[in-house]
Structure formats: structure tokens, C-alpha cells
Design a protein around this motif. Structure first.
Motif, PDB file in Angstrom:
ATOM      1  N   GLU A 130       0.846  -1.197   0.000  1.00 54.40           N
ATOM      2  CA  GLU A 130       0.000   0.000   0.000  1.00 54.40           C
ATOM      3  C   GLU A 130       0.882   1.248   0.000  1.00 54.40           C
ATOM      4  O   GLU A 130       1.961   1.259   0.585  1.00 54.40           O
ATOM      5  CB  GLU A 130      -0.871  -0.016   1.266  1.00 54.40           C
ATOM      6  CG  GLU A 130      -1.843   1.139   1.339  1.00 54.40           C
ATOM      7  CD  GLU A 130      -2.653   1.145   2.639  1.00 54.40           C
ATOM      8  OE1 GLU A 130      -3.797   1.584   2.611  1.00 54.40           O
ATOM      9  OE2 GLU A 130      -2.116   0.702   3.685  1.00 54.40           O
ATOM     10  N   CYS A 131       0.403   2.304  -0.657  1.00 53.29           N
ATOM     11  CA  CYS A 131       1.142   3.564  -0.628  1.00 53.29           C
ATOM     12  C   CYS A 131       0.244   4.644  -0.034  1.00 53.29           C
ATOM     13  O   CYS A 131      -0.843   4.905  -0.555  1.00 53.29           O
ATOM     14  CB  CYS A 131       1.571   3.947  -2.042  1.00 53.29           C
ATOM     15  SG  CYS A 131       2.370   5.557  -2.098  1.00 53.29           S
ATOM     16  N   VAL A 132       0.702   5.243   1.058  1.00 59.60           N
ATOM     17  CA  VAL A 132      -0.085   6.293   1.713  1.00 59.60           C
ATOM     18  C   VAL A 132       0.657   7.615   1.596  1.00 59.60           C
ATOM     19  O   VAL A 132       1.837   7.718   1.947  1.00 59.60           O
ATOM     20  CB  VAL A 132      -0.326   5.960   3.208  1.00 59.60           C
ATOM     21  CG1 VAL A 132      -1.174   7.044   3.851  1.00 59.60           C
ATOM     22  CG2 VAL A 132      -1.014   4.611   3.343  1.00 59.60           C
ATOM     23  N   ALA A 133      -0.041   8.614   1.072  1.00 67.19           N
ATOM     24  CA  ALA A 133       0.526   9.967   0.987  1.00 67.19           C
ATOM     25  C   ALA A 133       0.103  10.732   2.228  1.00 67.19           C
ATOM     26  O   ALA A 133      -1.083  10.755   2.569  1.00 67.19           O
ATOM     27  CB  ALA A 133      -0.005  10.658  -0.260  1.00 67.19           C
ATOM     28  N   ILE A 134       1.076  11.344   2.895  1.00 60.97           N
ATOM     29  CA  ILE A 134       0.770  12.145   4.080  1.00 60.97           C
ATOM     30  C   ILE A 134       0.900  13.605   3.684  1.00 60.97           C
ATOM     31  O   ILE A 134       1.973  14.043   3.252  1.00 60.97           O
ATOM     32  CB  ILE A 134       1.710  11.769   5.241  1.00 60.97           C
ATOM     33  CG1 ILE A 134       1.454  10.303   5.592  1.00 60.97           C
ATOM     34  CG2 ILE A 134       1.494  12.673   6.451  1.00 60.97           C
ATOM     35  CD1 ILE A 134       2.402   9.707   6.586  1.00 60.97           C
ATOM     36  N   ILE A 135      -0.211  14.322   3.769  1.00 59.00           N
ATOM     37  CA  ILE A 135      -0.197  15.708   3.309  1.00 59.00           C
ATOM     38  C   ILE A 135      -0.550  16.638   4.475  1.00 59.00           C
ATOM     39  O   ILE A 135      -1.070  16.203   5.499  1.00 59.00           O
ATOM     40  CB  ILE A 135      -1.176  15.936   2.122  1.00 59.00           C
ATOM     41  CG1 ILE A 135      -2.628  15.637   2.526  1.00 59.00           C
ATOM     42  CG2 ILE A 135      -0.815  15.040   0.944  1.00 59.00           C
ATOM     43  CD1 ILE A 135      -3.646  16.056   1.469  1.00 59.00           C
ATOM     44  N   GLY A 136      -0.292  17.920   4.287  1.00 63.81           N
ATOM     45  CA  GLY A 136      -0.581  18.910   5.320  1.00 63.81           C
ATOM     46  C   GLY A 136       0.367  20.080   5.153  1.00 63.81           C
ATOM     47  O   GLY A 136       1.414  19.962   4.514  1.00 63.81           O
ATOM     48  N   GLY A 137       0.007  21.199   5.733  1.00 64.99           N
ATOM     49  CA  GLY A 137       0.811  22.424   5.598  1.00 64.99           C
ATOM     50  C   GLY A 137       2.132  22.315   6.348  1.00 64.99           C
ATOM     51  O   GLY A 137       2.394  21.325   7.036  1.00 64.99           O
ATOM     52  N   ASN A 138       2.946  23.367   6.231  1.00 65.92           N
ATOM     53  CA  ASN A 138       4.225  23.401   6.948  1.00 65.92           C
ATOM     54  C   ASN A 138       3.968  23.319   8.444  1.00 65.92           C
ATOM     55  O   ASN A 138       3.084  23.993   8.965  1.00 65.92           O
ATOM     56  CB  ASN A 138       4.992  24.694   6.630  1.00 65.92           C
ATOM     57  CG  ASN A 138       5.470  24.715   5.195  1.00 65.92           C
ATOM     58  OD1 ASN A 138       5.214  25.657   4.459  1.00 65.92           O
ATOM     59  ND2 ASN A 138       6.135  23.658   4.775  1.00 65.92           N
ATOM     60  N   GLY A 139       4.745  22.455   9.091  1.00 64.45           N
ATOM     61  CA  GLY A 139       4.634  22.326  10.548  1.00 64.45           C
ATOM     62  C   GLY A 139       3.441  21.499  11.001  1.00 64.45           C
ATOM     63  O   GLY A 139       3.144  21.425  12.195  1.00 64.45           O
ATOM     64  N   ALA A 140       2.737  20.846  10.074  1.00 62.04           N
ATOM     65  CA  ALA A 140       1.541  20.060  10.443  1.00 62.04           C
ATOM     66  C   ALA A 140       1.912  18.805  11.228  1.00 62.04           C
ATOM     67  O   ALA A 140       1.068  18.215  11.906  1.00 62.04           O
ATOM     68  CB  ALA A 140       0.758  19.687   9.192  1.00 62.04           C
ATOM     69  N   GLY A 141       3.167  18.372  11.097  1.00 67.06           N
ATOM     70  CA  GLY A 141       3.608  17.181  11.845  1.00 67.06           C
ATOM     71  C   GLY A 141       3.939  15.997  10.946  1.00 67.06           C
ATOM     72  O   GLY A 141       4.141  14.878  11.435  1.00 67.06           O
ATOM     73  N   LYS A 142       4.071  16.235   9.664  1.00 61.27           N
ATOM     74  CA  LYS A 142       4.297  15.125   8.712  1.00 61.27           C
ATOM     75  C   LYS A 142       5.609  14.394   8.998  1.00 61.27           C
ATOM     76  O   LYS A 142       5.640  13.172   9.109  1.00 61.27           O
ATOM     77  CB  LYS A 142       4.309  15.657   7.259  1.00 61.27           C
ATOM     78  CG  LYS A 142       3.025  16.356   6.857  1.00 61.27           C
ATOM     79  CD  LYS A 142       3.068  16.832   5.430  1.00 61.27           C
ATOM     80  CE  LYS A 142       4.116  17.911   5.140  1.00 61.27           C
ATOM     81  NZ  LYS A 142       3.886  19.187   5.832  1.00 61.27           N
ATOM     82  N   SER A 143       6.706  15.171   9.113  1.00 58.20           N
ATOM     83  CA  SER A 143       8.014  14.523   9.332  1.00 58.20           C
ATOM     84  C   SER A 143       8.024  13.790  10.662  1.00 58.20           C
ATOM     85  O   SER A 143       8.587  12.685  10.770  1.00 58.20           O
ATOM     86  CB  SER A 143       9.141  15.556   9.320  1.00 58.20           C
ATOM     87  OG  SER A 143       9.173  16.208   8.090  1.00 58.20           O
TER      88      SER A 143
END
Ligand SMILES: Nc1ncnc2c1ncn2[C@@H]1O[C@H](COP(=O)(O)OP(=O)(O)OP(=O)(O)O)[C@@H](O)[C@H]1O
Length: 296
Positions: free
Chosen positions: A31-44
Motif C-alpha cells: 500500500e502507498c499512503v501519501a501524508i499531506i498537510g501544511g508546513n509544521g503540520a507534523g508530517k516529518s
């Protein structure tokens, strides 16, 4: 799909700052999941937890299979004074790989990635990103975690990277990636997880991801005989234009394979977009049918 990893009610705090709040999430094989969100949203931060590089302040991270292997591709990768092969041998040795096995794997990867073994200080950003990905693939991971894999790459390097990741996915590697580019999401992601200020706003299958979903591919510089071969690809639906640039509509789930074929035919991709477009009457008939028509 076989679930590999689960996060249950994960919180992450740095001092008093709550960076992730109550994240429940899972990832399955292939499965491939894309994690999106603005700067500083907590993605990393979320990617670090997925990869096992950071520990949740609260909640749990559960690996659902024994001995799962994780590969992590950080966003920034420095140009070191090594050649890629030297660097990769060092990494292999740090990771405890047998020297003979490592040499075999590194040679194969340099070949597949078509990477010149020149000093990394002389490498382009795209070449460095390949080395970055290769270090994560050394131990043939079950789960590949990528932080903005296309960041700063030019269009052809982006397409090359998408082709490589698509191949990994087809081989069953689970992928979690933070991403900004719609192209990457449309080409690879099965699911999108959207973060907003550390909370999960949405986690679901892409709206366009169904068997009838179609994708329009616009590309240039493919020779006419190769265009005809592309028609034979499973998932090809119809041409909108066979000029240069050319554009075709394909089934979305076949788009990765056809993109790869286009690149292998020496073509360059101009655009890829979800398609709900025109009716069949407005489109050009397949070359094969036209040739049949000329013979009749
Ligand atoms: N080690 C740390 N110590 C303190 N705060 C941190 C640490 N790591 C991240 N943060 C904070 O956590 C928040 C989320 O950071 P993170 O890098 O996860 O976001 P992001 O969505 O990846 O952002 P970007 O798209 O800008 O890279 C930011 O406010 C950041 O300053």
C-alpha cells in the motif's frame, strides 16, 4: 491486504508543544499512503514514528509482523565526498550486510537506477536523491518511509523517481511518504492521510481511486512506432491526440506502467491528471484500427 504496522492513539510532544495528537493509523503490504498537510503540520514527525526513529509520547506503535525491515529516505541528503558505491558500501557495512551480498545488491541498484558512479559532490539533486533512496533500499525494506521524495527535482527526475517507487510498490513494498506534488499522489497513492496542526483531518482512499477512474497522460518525443506499442498496453483507453505532444487516456491503475513505458521509449511527461473528460466520439481512433482501415 496484509497489515504491517499500526499506530494507536499516538501523541508526540516536544516539551510543552503537542506536535501530534491522537493519531490512529495503519499501513498494509504493497500500500502507498501519501501524508499531506501544511508546513509544521507534523508530517516529518509522523514519518519518524512510522519508521521507528522516534517514540510516541503516548499511544502505541505496533509492528504486526516479525522482523519487519524499514527504509527511511530523509528530505535532505548531503553531497558527500564519496562516490555512490563507496557511500553505499559504508552504509551496508553499518547495517551489518555481508560484503559479498552488499556488492551484488549495490551493483544491481546502480544498474537499475542508471546512476553514474561519480563523486557525490558532482551529482545533481536528482542523482543524490537516487543515492538517498538506494541507501534505504539496501536491506530490501518491507516498509519504505520517504520525506518529500520529489522535493527540488526537475520534471524528468520526478518521473524517474515515480517509476522507481511504482516498481517498489508493485513488488509489495509498503510506502508512507510526505508529499506536496499532486502528480506523485495521483500516480502512486492508494490513500491520503491529511494532517492539520498535528491532528488527523482525513484518512481515506482517494476519491478517484476506483476501477473506472481514468487518467490523462500528456507527453512528448515518443516515436510513432512506439506510440502504436503504447496502445497495446493493458489499461490504454483512447487517444486524445497523437501529435507531439501526444495525450492519451488510460485506466488510473495502469497509469504507472504506461508512464514507465513512455519514459523507456525516450518520451518526456508533460502532465498527468485525473480525467472525466470527453466522450469517445471526440477522440482519435487507435493507430492499429486506422491501419486496419487503410488495409481494408
Ligand atoms: N525535535 C524537535 N524539537 C522541538 N520541536 C520539534 C522537533 N521536531 C519537530 N518539531 C516541531 O514540530 C512541528 C511539526 O514539525 P514537522 O517537521 O513534523 O512538520 P512538517 O509537517 O513535516 O513540516 P514541513 O512541511 O515544514 O517540513 C513544528 O512546529 C516543529 O517545529
Amino acid at each position: 491486504m496484509q497489515e504491517l504496522l499500526e499506530l494507536n492513539g499516538v501523541h508526540k510532544r516536544f516539551g510543552k508543544s503537542a506536535v501530534l495528537q491522537n493519531i490512529s493509523w495503519s499501513l498494509s503490504r504493497g500500500e502507498c499512503v501519501a501524508i499531506i498537510g501544511g508546513n509544521g503540520a507534523g508530517k516529518s514527525t509522523l514519518l519518524h514514528i512510522i519508521a521507528g526513529l522516534a517514540i510516541p509520547s503516548e499511544g502505541s506503535r505496533v509492528e504486526l509482523e516479525a522482523s519487519l525491515r524499514f527504509g527511511y529516505v530523509p528530505e535532505r541528503f548531503p553531497a558527500l565526498r564519496f562516490r555512490p558505491s563507496e557511500y553505499l558500501h559504508h552504509m551496508a557495512s553499518i547495517q551489518g550486510l555481508d560484503t559479498q551480498e552488499a556488492t551484488k545488491r549495490i551493483d544491481a541498484m546502480l544498474n537499475v537506477f542508471q546512476l553514474q558512479d561519480i563523486k557525490m559532490t558532482l551529482c545533481s539533486k536528482g542523482m543524490l536523491q537516487k543515492v538517498n533512496l538506494m541507501q534505504a533500499l539496501l536491506r530490501q525494506p518491507d516498509v519504505l518511509v520517504l520525506d518529500e521524495p520529489l522535493s527540488g527535482l526537475d520534471e524528468s527526475s520526478q518521473m524517474e523517481m515515480i517509476g522507481i517507487l511504482g516498481e517498489m510498490k508493485r513488488q509489495g513494498t509498503a510506502i508512507a511518504m510526505s508529499v506536496h506534488e499532486p502528480l506523485l499522489i495521483a500516480s502512486l497513492a492508494d490513500r491520503v492521510t491529511q494532517l492539520k496542526r498535528g491532528r488527523m483531518e482525513r484518512d481515506g482512499v482517494l476519491a478517484i481511486h476506483n476501477v473506472d477512474a481514468r487518467t490523462k497522460l500528456e507527453f512528448a518525443d515518443v516515436q510513432p512506432d512506439r506510440l502504436r506499442e503504447l496502445e497495446g498496453e493493458p489499461g490504454f483507453l483512447y487517444w486524445i491526440s497523437r501529435g507531439n505532444p501526444a495525450s492519451m487516456v488510460v485506466r488510473k491503475h495502469s497509469a504507472d506502467d504506461i508512464l514507465l513505458r513512455i519514459l523507456q521509449s525516450g518520451g518526456s511527461i508533460i502532465r498527468l491528471e485525473p480525467w472525466s473528460g470527453e466522450t469517445m466520439e471526440q477522440v482519435e481512433s487507435p493507430i492499429s484500427q486506422q491501419v486496419e482501415g487503410m488495409r481494408a
